[in-house]
Design a protein around this motif. Structure first.
Motif, PDB file in Angstrom:
ATOM      1  N   ARG A  39       0.930  -1.178   0.089  1.00 28.79           N
ATOM      2  CA  ARG A  39      -0.071   0.104   0.159  1.00 28.79           C
ATOM      3  C   ARG A  39       0.827   1.268  -0.068  1.00 28.79           C
ATOM      4  NH1 ARG A  39      -4.852  -0.847   4.579  1.00 28.79           N
ATOM      5  NH2 ARG A  39      -2.963  -0.604   5.987  1.00 28.79           N
ATOM      6  N   ILE A  40       2.189   1.341   0.011  1.00 29.55           N
ATOM      7  CA  ILE A  40       2.910   2.422  -0.083  1.00 29.55           C
ATOM      8  C   ILE A  40       3.543   2.562  -1.343  1.00 29.55           C
ATOM      9  CG2 ILE A  40       4.961   3.373   1.007  1.00 29.55           C
ATOM     10  CD1 ILE A  40       2.882   2.590   2.970  1.00 29.55           C
ATOM     11  N   VAL A  41       3.045   3.714  -1.838  1.00 28.02           N
ATOM     12  CA  VAL A  41       3.540   4.122  -3.077  1.00 28.02           C
ATOM     13  C   VAL A  41       4.996   4.591  -3.389  1.00 28.02           C
ATOM     14  CG1 VAL A  41       3.128   5.767  -5.060  1.00 28.02           C
ATOM     15  CG2 VAL A  41       1.136   4.969  -3.637  1.00 28.02           C
ATOM     16  N   GLN A  42       5.514   3.936  -4.255  1.00 35.02           N
ATOM     17  CA  GLN A  42       7.085   4.403  -4.351  1.00 35.02           C
ATOM     18  C   GLN A  42       7.229   4.340  -5.951  1.00 35.02           C
ATOM     19  OE1 GLN A  42       9.758   1.390  -2.755  1.00 35.02           O
ATOM     20  NE2 GLN A  42      11.529   2.221  -4.255  1.00 35.02           N
ATOM     21  N   GLU A  43       7.551   5.824  -6.514  1.00 40.45           N
ATOM     22  CA  GLU A  43       7.616   6.086  -7.745  1.00 40.45           C
ATOM     23  C   GLU A  43       6.587   5.390  -8.557  1.00 40.45           C
ATOM     24  OE1 GLU A  43      11.537   4.845  -8.436  1.00 40.45           O
ATOM     25  OE2 GLU A  43      12.423   6.389  -7.263  1.00 40.45           O
ATOM     26  N   ASP A  44       6.999   4.738  -9.511  1.00 43.22           N
ATOM     27  CA  ASP A  44       5.903   3.980 -10.324  1.00 43.22           C
ATOM     28  C   ASP A  44       5.303   2.661  -9.756  1.00 43.22           C
ATOM     29  OD1 ASP A  44       8.047   2.803 -10.948  1.00 43.22           O
ATOM     30  OD2 ASP A  44       7.943   2.725 -13.055  1.00 43.22           O
ATOM     31  N   GLY A  45       5.732   2.240  -8.649  1.00 41.87           N
ATOM     32  CA  GLY A  45       5.351   0.941  -8.095  1.00 41.87           C
ATOM     33  C   GLY A  45       4.778   0.945  -6.572  1.00 41.87           C
ATOM     34  N   PHE A  46       4.953   0.006  -5.828  1.00 43.61           N
ATOM     35  CA  PHE A  46       4.548  -0.294  -4.725  1.00 43.61           C
ATOM     36  C   PHE A  46       5.514  -0.823  -3.829  1.00 43.61           C
ATOM     37  CE2 PHE A  46       1.024  -0.105  -7.713  1.00 43.61           C
ATOM     38  CZ  PHE A  46       0.265   0.993  -7.210  1.00 43.61           C
ATOM     39  N   ARG A  47       5.438  -0.563  -2.409  1.00 46.62           N
ATOM     40  CA  ARG A  47       6.074  -1.326  -1.329  1.00 46.62           C
ATOM     41  C   ARG A  47       5.215  -1.519  -0.152  1.00 46.62           C
ATOM     42  NH1 ARG A  47      11.194   0.304  -0.386  1.00 46.62           N
ATOM     43  NH2 ARG A  47      11.177  -0.301   1.783  1.00 46.62           N
ATOM     44  N   TRP A  48       5.909  -2.196   0.884  1.00 46.20           N
ATOM     45  CA  TRP A  48       4.920  -2.604   1.951  1.00 46.20           C
ATOM     46  C   TRP A  48       4.946  -1.595   3.177  1.00 46.20           C
ATOM     47  CZ3 TRP A  48       1.410  -6.096   1.120  1.00 46.20           C
ATOM     48  CH2 TRP A  48       1.869  -7.041   0.167  1.00 46.20           C
ATOM     49  N   PHE A  49       6.166  -1.074   3.273  1.00 44.83           N
ATOM     50  CA  PHE A  49       6.271  -0.193   4.366  1.00 44.83           C
ATOM     51  C   PHE A  49       7.409   0.941   4.172  1.00 44.83           C
ATOM     52  CE2 PHE A  49       8.447  -4.107   5.490  1.00 44.83           C
ATOM     53  CZ  PHE A  49       9.521  -3.760   5.626  1.00 44.83           C
ATOM     54  N   GLY A  50       7.439   1.970   4.771  1.00 38.80           N
ATOM     55  CA  GLY A  50       8.398   3.386   4.482  1.00 38.80           C
ATOM     56  C   GLY A  50       9.649   2.945   4.871  1.00 38.80           C
ATOM     57  N   ARG A  51      10.739   3.611   4.069  1.00 37.68           N
ATOM     58  CA  ARG A  51      12.134   3.035   4.549  1.00 37.68           C
ATOM     59  C   ARG A  51      12.913   4.739   4.561  1.00 37.68           C
ATOM     60  NH1 ARG A  51      14.566   0.913  -1.278  1.00 37.68           N
ATOM     61  NH2 ARG A  51      14.385   2.934  -2.529  1.00 37.68           N
ATOM     62  N   ILE A  52      13.969   4.637   5.586  1.00 37.20           N
ATOM     63  CA  ILE A  52      14.546   5.784   5.486  1.00 37.20           C
ATOM     64  C   ILE A  52      15.817   5.668   4.918  1.00 37.20           C
ATOM     65  CG2 ILE A  52      15.833   6.979   7.401  1.00 37.20           C
ATOM     66  CD1 ILE A  52      14.005   5.544   9.450  1.00 37.20           C
ATOM     67  N   THR A  53      16.586   4.509   4.681  1.00 38.50           N
ATOM     68  CA  THR A  53      17.727   4.441   3.735  1.00 38.50           C
ATOM     69  C   THR A  53      17.357   2.989   2.889  1.00 38.50           C
ATOM     70  OG1 THR A  53      19.187   3.055   5.340  1.00 38.50           O
ATOM     71  CG2 THR A  53      19.235   5.488   5.241  1.00 38.50           C
ATOM     72  N   PRO A  54      18.191   2.482   2.089  1.00 34.15           N
ATOM     73  CA  PRO A  54      17.946   1.014   1.765  1.00 34.15           C
ATOM     74  C   PRO A  54      17.939   0.014   2.537  1.00 34.15           C
ATOM     75  CG  PRO A  54      19.410   2.469   0.383  1.00 34.15           C
ATOM     76  CD  PRO A  54      19.206   3.274   1.299  1.00 34.15           C
ATOM     77  N   THR A  55      18.626   0.320   4.006  1.00 35.54           N
ATOM     78  CA  THR A  55      18.870  -0.770   4.926  1.00 35.54           C
ATOM     79  C   THR A  55      17.992  -0.296   6.366  1.00 35.54           C
ATOM     80  OG1 THR A  55      21.021  -0.190   5.487  1.00 35.54           O
ATOM     81  CG2 THR A  55      20.591  -2.158   3.924  1.00 35.54           C
ATOM     82  N   ARG A  56      17.356   0.777   6.380  1.00 36.77           N
ATOM     83  CA  ARG A  56      16.600   1.330   7.796  1.00 36.77           C
ATOM     84  C   ARG A  56      15.202   1.686   7.505  1.00 36.77           C
ATOM     85  NH1 ARG A  56      18.422   6.036  10.171  1.00 36.77           N
ATOM     86  NH2 ARG A  56      17.281   5.360  11.690  1.00 36.77           N
TER      87      ARG A  56
END
Length: 220
Positions: free
Chosen positions: A64-81
């Motif tokens: 449900r989290i929109v990222q650019e032209d796709g989706f993700r599952w939860f927000g991120r701060i950095t690629p590994t945080r």
């Protein structure tokens, strides 16, 4: 590729998460919940799942989290945080979705495999730790631990397959920590490494297929 796959199952919006249901006429009764990686959509694991289990019912879910032209599952701060509130909010919502989908579509969760890739795999590991008893079997492709605070969860009835990529320089180094974390909570872990980077492919499908056969034999 995405357009061709999408013709097989209409996008449904009747539950908390958008999803596609693929239910073959000769279904074996086993089912797969498919959780995609970052920046794409719910169709991206369908081919892989069909390669693993051609006659299984598939529930391909969209983050449900929109990222650019796709989706993700939860927000991120950095690629590994990652944003901890977002992880817990979306994990709680997904737990409800699983229960609702099982009821609506008459799914036997004891025969369900949760197959996740990257960000989707991380949502599944969070689901196991925050909602014990919901998942019995999970296959995690290119995962890493994401929760800062982990509850005292009993995972002794859970079987987990983890597959890391040998040349996945960003995420593979975190995989051992997740193996340790889930093992300490009692999960039965089968950890593998494939000669690839962060991408997935037929080598992963073959390993998951073999692992599922072993899980079925053990359950029998």
């Amino acid at each position: 590729m995405i357009e061709e796959i999408s013709q097989d199952g209409a996008l449904r919006r009747d539950l908390a998460f958008s999803y596609r249901l693929y239910s073959p006429a000769d279904s074996t009764g086993e089912c797969f919940f498919l959780l995609h990686g970052s920046g794409v959509d719910e169709t991206t694991l369908v081919r892989l799942a069909r390669e693993i289990a051609p006659r299984a019912t598939l529930i391909a879910v969209r983050g449900r989290i929109v990222q650019e032209d796709g989706f993700r599952w939860f927000g991120r701060i950095t690629p590994t945080r990652f944003e901890q509130h977002s992880i817990r909010t979306e994990t709680d919502a997904f737990a409800g979705f699983v229960a609702d989908a099982a009821t609506r579509h008459h799914l036997d969760l004891s025969r369900a495999t949760f197959l996740g890739y990257s960000n989707g795999a991380n949502l599944i590991s969070s689901l196991m730790l925050l909602h014990p008893g919901l998942i019995e079997r999970a296959a995690l492709l290119r995962p890493m631990p994401v929760l800062d605070d982990v509850p005292a969860t009993d995972l002794s009835k859970v079987r987990v397959l983890m597959i890391a990529g040998a040349t996945d320089l960003t995420y593979a180094p975190f995989a051992p920590a997740l193996v340790t974390l889930l093992s300490r909570h009692g999960a039965e872990i089968d950890a593998r490494i494939v000669p690839s980077g962060h991408e997935f492919g037929s080598a992963d499908a073959a390993i998951v297929r073999q692992w599922l056969r072993g899980s079925a034999a053990q359950a029998g």
